[in-house]
Design a protein around this motif. Structure first.
Motif, short mmCIF file in Angstrom:
data_model
loop_
_atom_site.label_atom_id
_atom_site.label_comp_id
_atom_site.label_asym_id
_atom_site.label_seq_id
_atom_site.Cartn_x
_atom_site.Cartn_y
_atom_site.Cartn_z
N THR A 21 6.63 -2.20 -11.62
CA THR A 21 5.71 -1.33 -12.50
C THR A 21 5.45 -0.28 -11.79
N SER A 22 5.14 0.86 -12.52
CA SER A 22 4.72 2.22 -12.12
C SER A 22 3.34 2.05 -11.56
N MET A 23 3.11 2.76 -10.32
CA MET A 23 2.05 2.73 -9.53
C MET A 23 0.89 3.49 -10.39
N LEU A 24 1.27 4.41 -11.17
CA LEU A 24 0.26 5.14 -12.11
C LEU A 24 -0.09 4.10 -13.20
N ILE A 42 -4.88 -5.39 -7.79
CA ILE A 42 -3.80 -4.43 -8.72
C ILE A 42 -3.31 -3.49 -7.85
N MET A 43 -3.94 -2.72 -6.88
CA MET A 43 -3.33 -1.84 -6.37
C MET A 43 -2.89 -2.03 -4.76
N GLY A 44 -3.41 -2.96 -4.30
CA GLY A 44 -2.95 -3.32 -2.86
C GLY A 44 -3.78 -2.42 -1.81
N TYR A 60 -5.42 6.41 -2.50
CA TYR A 60 -4.23 5.87 -2.76
C TYR A 60 -3.01 6.98 -2.90
N VAL A 61 -2.11 6.89 -2.26
CA VAL A 61 -1.00 8.29 -2.54
C VAL A 61 0.20 7.30 -2.92
N PHE A 62 0.59 7.86 -4.09
CA PHE A 62 2.08 7.29 -4.47
C PHE A 62 2.79 8.30 -5.60
#
Length: 147
Positions: A21-24, A42-44, A60-62
């Motif tokens: 799934t999209s990180m966004l 959810i995000m890790g 968070y950088v993605f």
């Protein structure tokens, strides 16, 4: 034989691609009031963490469709209080603005110190002349030069 190996591999690849799934989209599930454990689920793990004035700041950088996103979650007492883009202080409260205001204040203080120093120097000279009596006009006899 190849058929028996190819079918499970093909099924596994479809299953794994469906799980991505999209990180966004995942980030959009994060809401203020959530606990740290929920955000981690959810995000890790975040790429960057900071602790400042009792608040935790996770960054968070993605990438999503070749666009780079930097998002933050701020925590206070284990609950999210801010979720959004990288937080920047108001322009008037930024470090540059504060330094500029402090420099201006230091210039004012230095000029006041210089004025006070000159005032005190003059007051001391006046006190010295009064103490020595040089501020009073004394009678001086006039002498005729000898011829």
């Amino acid at each position: 034989m190849l058929r028996y190996i190819a079918i499970p591999v093909l099924l596994m690849s479809f299953m794994l691609s469906a799980c991505q799934t999209s990180m966004l989209k995942q980030y959009n599930k994060v809401k203020a009031g959530m606990e740290k454990d929920d955000v981690l689920d959810i995000m890790g793990s975040p790429q960057r963490t900071q602790r400042f004035h009792g608040k935790d700041r996770w960054t968070y950088v993605f990438y999503d469709q070749r666009i780079r996103f930097e998002k933050e979650v701020h925590f206070f007492e284990n609950n999210a209080i801010y979720v959004g883009d990288i937080w920047q202080p108001e322009e008037s409260k930024s470090a540059f603005a504060m330094d500029k205001a402090n420099d201006q204040r230091n210039v004012e203080i230095d000029s006041q110190i210089a004025k006070d120093l000159e005032t005190h120097r003059r007051a001391y000279e006046s006190y010295e002349s009064q103490a020595r009596g040089t501020d009073k006009v004394r009678y001086l006899p006039t002498f005729e030069p000898i011829r």
